[in-house]
Design an enzyme around this catalytic site. Structure first.
Site, PDB file in Angstrom:
ATOM      1  N   ASP A  24       2.274  -0.730  13.703  1.00 16.42           N
ATOM      2  CA  ASP A  24       1.803   0.632  13.420  1.00 16.42           C
ATOM      3  C   ASP A  24       0.678   0.947  14.405  1.00 16.42           C
ATOM      4  OD1 ASP A  24       1.195   3.040  12.182  1.00 16.42           O
ATOM      5  OD2 ASP A  24       0.227   2.147  10.450  1.00 16.42           O
ATOM      6  N   ARG A  69       9.499  -3.399  -1.992  1.00 17.11           N
ATOM      7  CA  ARG A  69       9.823  -4.407  -0.963  1.00 17.11           C
ATOM      8  C   ARG A  69      11.264  -4.886  -1.076  1.00 17.11           C
ATOM      9  NH1 ARG A  69       4.975  -6.078   1.508  1.00 17.11           N
ATOM     10  NH2 ARG A  69       3.178  -6.312   0.145  1.00 17.11           N
ATOM     11  N   VAL A  75       6.943   4.257   5.671  1.00 13.52           N
ATOM     12  CA  VAL A  75       8.259   3.767   5.245  1.00 13.52           C
ATOM     13  C   VAL A  75       8.125   2.599   4.270  1.00 13.52           C
ATOM     14  CG1 VAL A  75       9.515   4.544   7.287  1.00 13.52           C
ATOM     15  CG2 VAL A  75       8.376   2.317   7.324  1.00 13.52           C
TER      16      VAL A  75
END
Ligand code: IMP
Ligand code: MG
Length: 187
Positions: free
Chosen positions: A107, A169, A157
């Site tokens: 990220d 998850r 996301v």
């Protein structure tokens, strides 16, 4: 999470289970070629790495060891990066080894940068990175992953190991949640 909150989260699929499996197989083929006849040490970044790591390693054919480090940059229900909480890498046996650092998503890049620096200081024979997802627009470092599965837009996301406040998850696909949360703004 209570039922009310769960109802507020609409999940929109971004990457299907089949597309993930195909791409993971391609990444494995590349790694099998690159590290053929070598011994590989995979360092997974907990906890988001677990599903990607579990699928990938079963397609790898070289002798390999697995180690883990803990990192967390998102706190509670927020989707904006918080302070990076990184456990030390002192326990890692990486000196003179071919090391592949594996995470779910790149990220801002700060997590991998911090871990890379710590591993580098322990003198691996080689050190590369692989992530399943890359939000290239968010990069705040001079790094880029050596290998990645999918380049994705700046959306928050979940699924396939990625969580929102610890949830989602276990989803086999990857998608975005709406109503809220909304993705963090690019800064
Ligand atoms: P970075 O240090 O900003 O690159 O953040 C990397 C870590 O933040 C990843 O290992 C994930 O655990 C988490 N993260 C970043 N983006 C997302 C996302 O969209 N969904 C879930 N977790 C994320
Ligand atoms: Mg993570």
């Amino acid at each position: 999470m209570n039922a009310t909150r769960r109802e507020r989260h609409r999940f929109e699929t971004l990457i299907t289970r089949d597309d993930i499996q195909c791409r993971v197989a391609e990444l494995a083929r590349d790694l099998n070629a690159r590290y053929a006849e070598r011994e590989l040490t995979i360092v997974g970044v907990m906890s988001g790495c677990v599903v990607f790591l579990a699928d990938l390693i079963r397609l790898l054919s070289m002798p390999l060891r697995i180690e883990f480090v803990s990192a967390s940059s998102y706190r509670g229900e927020t989707t904006s990066p918080g302070k990076l909480a990184l456990a030390s890498c002192d326990h890692l046996d990486v000196e003179n080894r071919d090391v592949l650092l594996l995470d779910d998503i790149f990220d801002t890049g700060k997590t991998l940068q911090s871990i890379l620096q710590q591993i580098q200081a322990r003198h691996p024979r080689s050190l590369r990175t692989v992530v399943l997802l890359w939000k290239s627009a968010r990069n705040e470092t001079a790094l880029r992953p050596d290998a990645f599965g999918f380049e994705i837009p700046n959306r928050f996301v979940v699924g396939y190991g990625l969580d929102y406040d610890g949830w989602y998850r276990n989803r086999p696909d990857i998608g975005v949640l709406s109503n809220p949360p909304e993705p963090p703004a690019v800064t």
